[in-house]
Write a protein that holds these residues in place. Structure first.
Motif, PDB file in Angstrom:
ATOM      1  N   ARG A 105      -6.907  69.700 -71.523  1.00 27.40           N
ATOM      2  CA  ARG A 105      -8.049  70.563 -71.832  1.00 27.40           C
ATOM      3  C   ARG A 105      -7.957  71.084 -73.259  1.00 27.40           C
ATOM      4  NH1 ARG A 105     -10.459  71.924 -67.076  1.00 27.40           N
ATOM      5  NH2 ARG A 105      -9.283  71.250 -65.266  1.00 27.40           N
ATOM      6  N   ARG A 121     -11.654  66.607 -76.183  1.00 23.48           N
ATOM      7  CA  ARG A 121     -12.812  66.420 -77.045  1.00 23.48           C
ATOM      8  C   ARG A 121     -12.509  65.598 -78.285  1.00 23.48           C
ATOM      9  NH1 ARG A 121     -13.833  72.822 -76.592  1.00 23.48           N
ATOM     10  NH2 ARG A 121     -11.578  72.657 -76.797  1.00 23.48           N
ATOM     11  N   LEU A 194     -13.735  67.970 -64.923  1.00 25.19           N
ATOM     12  CA  LEU A 194     -13.401  67.359 -66.205  1.00 25.19           C
ATOM     13  C   LEU A 194     -12.549  66.111 -66.033  1.00 25.19           C
ATOM     14  CD1 LEU A 194     -13.348  67.314 -69.256  1.00 25.19           C
ATOM     15  CD2 LEU A 194     -11.504  69.001 -69.223  1.00 25.19           C
ATOM     16  N   ILE A 205     -22.080  62.916 -73.395  1.00 25.33           N
ATOM     17  CA  ILE A 205     -21.376  64.119 -73.858  1.00 25.33           C
ATOM     18  C   ILE A 205     -21.014  63.991 -75.335  1.00 25.33           C
ATOM     19  CG2 ILE A 205     -19.201  65.394 -73.648  1.00 25.33           C
ATOM     20  CD1 ILE A 205     -19.342  64.765 -70.610  1.00 25.33           C
ATOM     21  N   HIS A 229     -20.367  70.142 -70.390  1.00 31.32           N
ATOM     22  CA  HIS A 229     -19.298  69.505 -71.157  1.00 31.32           C
ATOM     23  C   HIS A 229     -19.771  69.168 -72.570  1.00 31.32           C
ATOM     24  CE1 HIS A 229     -17.615  69.233 -67.159  1.00 31.32           C
ATOM     25  NE2 HIS A 229     -16.471  68.825 -67.656  1.00 31.32           N
ATOM     26  N   TYR A 233     -18.078  70.244 -76.047  1.00 27.39           N
ATOM     27  CA  TYR A 233     -17.698  69.171 -76.966  1.00 27.39           C
ATOM     28  C   TYR A 233     -18.315  69.369 -78.348  1.00 27.39           C
ATOM     29  CZ  TYR A 233     -17.558  64.624 -79.213  1.00 27.39           C
ATOM     30  OH  TYR A 233     -17.370  63.625 -80.122  1.00 27.39           O
ATOM     31  N   LEU A 268     -13.057  74.588 -69.883  1.00 31.51           N
ATOM     32  CA  LEU A 268     -13.055  73.489 -70.849  1.00 31.51           C
ATOM     33  C   LEU A 268     -12.465  73.915 -72.186  1.00 31.51           C
ATOM     34  CD1 LEU A 268     -16.634  72.078 -70.145  1.00 31.51           C
ATOM     35  CD2 LEU A 268     -14.452  71.227 -69.274  1.00 31.51           C
TER      36      LEU A 268
END
Length: 723
Positions: A105, A121, A194, A205, A229, A233, A268
């Motif tokens: 994460r 990300r 996730l 995303i 998400h 991101y 997240l």
């Protein structure tokens, strides 16, 4: 290395084969390294946060940067303490023989700089979500974990190349564990998904932020998952959307939805996204009921009605048609009608009406001062008048000030909009496209009895007018600054006087820039800024198919960059949606539009969709009905309305976990595991058991069919229909 006190794995007996050391020993070693690093990082961050909090607050930009650092350190500490080892989502093995790359994460490195976790990300993590058998993105295998109370309760491996099969036979579940998780029990908050983001969702995303991206998909396709998400991101990955440039606004359909998804963004690793409903954008939204008259709602739903506010405000910006003599202690001055017009044109077109009046006043002062000087009242004489003295004298001229206030009055949004609904001639002037019957229909006895249909017009009025108290606050602030400067000047004089030769560095205090910097603006009176006023760098809108053209204006004005993520399903629009997304959005002012479609239903089992699909196709034959990828084995049950209590009680007795929802029985008592909602308020949510009560009463036509379709597709396991 500090070993873990217990294994990171807590696999049930039925998965004992997966506990083979050959399969998990490398993971255990890596988790031990993560645990050691987490302990160190948390201690270091705690020390840094304590140091920042102990440091002097500073002033101006220094204070702001200190606050931002406190926020950043606090947010990271909360994330690390919240998850621990379960920061790790899984790992992937590349075909180049390199070490497995663990995805988390948040990113994490040890003291030597070794990368223990890559942020989900980051570009390096993209294959973990995007790899498929058709496009493995360089991977030979991928492992995903399922965490339960901080330990791994299951995991599964996916293999993309022959060499990936080595030693993995016991763990080759491929998608079976993912499919099983789709039918697991829900709770009052959206569960963490996730670790199971699919390739089609991940591509959306990670798409760029320029222009408007529409995410179109039917029930259960993961639109909300993608929207949340994508918010996290973009804020992390796109420097053009950072907090200092406006950040991201996430707009949901209603309060139960926001409560349901409240945990997702923090999980997240992102706490900087603003979330709200459309009603939250306007103070009057909290108590405004829905409009009961469909025709009134239709008339107020157009963007033209929002634009009518401009003409409504312009009506109150009318320069005097006659000139006047302005008296001062020194002489009388003539102010012509043409000069009134010149002063009224001083504010720029984007200046709010109430704030512009100060600019009009400044221009009037300039015009009169120029005349004052041109008539021989210069500053060369010993008794010369300063411009500030002149300004103060004008401010005491009741005739001049009164003329300005009558010609450019301070206005309240509610008064302007209320006049539209109570003065027919005013409405006809501002909205000339309305016929007499439509004008009459929009009039009401209580002009400020706001409904939801009024909110876009009220918002436009608030944006156009600005704060009527801004001028008074600005004068208070300026007065406070003047006092602070005077006090600081006295202090500086005392310090300089104490400097024996007057040549030391202390003489720098005479510098104007330094004197200004010594005034603590943060301690001066200011009005509280509206955190939802914008502008925002990017706006995400869920259930966007329901927005009227007027409501879209509320969002467009808050996002000048026109950078949007628009999430919805045309088949779930209660008022119908016959256009394409491109046509609808072009009409409201978005011209750079891309559409991405999701067609796989991960939530709703086949048995439920078999009942729901005919309901929507009866009114919308071309509806984008997604394909369910799983079967629950539980048939849809029908029964009499009188059996409602028995249905719910039986389900609760048989299921120790999970959440049920009764739709269509507003008086049904709620509990920790049972919700009672209308079809509209169930939109965007999901429940293990859904009970529809008298679905025929939901209404007729498209709206009724959409309500039934939406209500039916909230079920993840069982659907009961009572008639």
């Amino acid at each position: 290395m500090t070993p873990l006190s217990t294994s990171a794995f807590a696999l049930p007996d039925r998965l004992s084969d997966k506990a083979d050391p050959d399969l998990i020993a490398a993971d255990e070693r890596h988790f031990a390294d993560i645990a050691e690093s987490l302990e160190q990082v948390i201690a270091e961050l705690s020390d840094r946060l304590d140091a920042v909090l102990r440091a002097p607050g500073g002033v101006g930009r220094e204070a702001m940067e200190r606050d931002m650092e406190v926020h950043r350190l606090s947010a990271r500490l909360r994330a690390l303490r919240r998850f621990g080892l379960d920061l790790c989502l899984g790992h992937m093995v590349a075909g180049d023989g390199s070490e497995p790359l663990y995805v988390g994460r948040l990113g994490l490195t040890d003291t030597s700089g070794r990368r223990l976790l890559v942020d989900w990300r980051s570009p390096a993590a993209e294959p973990f979500f995007g790899a498929t058998h058709a496009n493995p993105m360089g991977l030979t295998s991928r492992r995903r974990y399922r965490w339960t109370r901080g330990r791994i309760s299951d995991y599964w491996d996916e293999v993309f190349a022959p060499e990936g099969f080595a030693g993995r036979a016991a763990a080759l579940d491929d998608q079976s564990a993912f499919l099983a998780s789709l039918g697991s029990n829900r709770s009052s908050r959206m569960r963490d998904v996730l670790g199971t983001i699919q390739a089609d969702q991940d591509a959306i995303i990670r798409a760029g932020s320029r222009g408007a991206l529409v995410v179109d998909g039917g029930p259960g396709t993961g639109k909300t998952v993608v929207a949340l998400h994508r918010s996290a991101y973009l804020l992390h990955s796109d420097p053009r959307l950072g907090h200092r440039r406006g950040g991201v606004l996430f707009v949901g359909p209603h309060d139960p939805y926001l409560a349901y998804v409240a945990d997702v963004l923090p999980s997240l690793g992102e706490e900087g996204v603003r979330t709200c409903t459309l009603r939250d954008l306007v103070p009057e939204g909290a108590g405004a009921p829905d409009e009961t008259d469909a025709e009134v709602a239709r008339l107020k739903s157009s963007a033209d009605m929002v634009r009518a506010v401009e003409k409504a405000v312009r009506f109150y910006e009318d320069p005097p048609a006659e000139g006047m003599t302005v008296s001062t202690p020194w002489c009388d001055l003539w102010l012509s009608p043409e000069e009134w017009v010149e002063a009224f044109e001083a504010p720029g077109p984007s200046t709010p009406h109430n704030e512009a009046r100060d600019l009009v006043w400044d221009e009037l002062v300039t015009i009169l001062w120029d005349r004052f000087e041109s008539e021989g009242n210069g500053e060369d004489d010993e008794d010369a008048v300063s411009r500030e003295q002149f300004r103060r004298a004008l401010s005491h001229d009741k005739e001049l000030v009164g003329a300005l206030h009558r010609a450019w009055p301070l206005l309240e949004p509610g008064d302007v909009v209320g006049d539209l609904w109570s003065v027919p001639a005013y409405l006809r002037m501002c909205a000339p496209w309305l016929d007499r019957d439509e004008v009459r229909l929009l009039q009401r006895a209580e002009p400020q009895a706001w409904t939801a249909s009024d909110l876009p017009v009220l918002d436009a009025a608030r944006q156009r007018l600005g704060d009527p108290k801004a001028s008074a606050r600005r004068r208070l602030h300026d007065a406070a600054v003047a006092v602070a400067r005077e006090r600081m000047a006295g202090v500086i004089d005392d310090i300089v006087a104490a400097d024996a030769d007057g040549e030391g560095a202390v003489t720098m205090l005479r510098g104007r820039d330094l004197q200004e910097s010594l005034v603590d603006d943060s301690a001066l009176p200011e009005g509280g800024a509206d955190p939802l006023a914008g502008p925002f760098a990017h706006v995400v809108v869920d259930e966007a198919q329901e927005l009227t053209d007027a409501e879209w204006q509320m969002l467009l004005v808050r996002c000048p960059s026109r950078s949007f993520t628009i999430v919805g399903d045309r088949a779930q629009a209660r008022q119908g949606f016959t256009e394409s997304w491109e046509e609808r959005l072009a009409r409201i002012g978005l011209d750079r539009v891309e559409v991405a479609r999701l067609g796989v239903n991960y939530r709703t089992p086949e048995e439920v969709m078999a009942e729901a699909e005919p309901v929507i196709r009866a009114v919308l034959p071309d509806a984008n009905v997604p394909t369910s990828i799983r079967s629950s084995g539980i048939p849809v049950v029908r029964g009499p309305v009188g059996g409602l209590d028995a249905v719910v009680e039986s389900w609760l007795a048989e299921n120790a976990d999970g959440v049920a929802c009764v739709i269509g029985a507003p008086d049904f008592p709620e509990s920790a595991r049972v919700r009672s909602l209308t079809p509209s308020l169930s939109k965007g949510l999901e429940f293990d058991l859904v009970v529809l009560v008298d679905p025929a009463s939901y209404g007729e036509g498209i709206a009724g069919a959409v309500d039934r379709y939406v209500a039916m597709t909230r079920a993840t396991q069982r659907l009961v229909i009572l008639t």
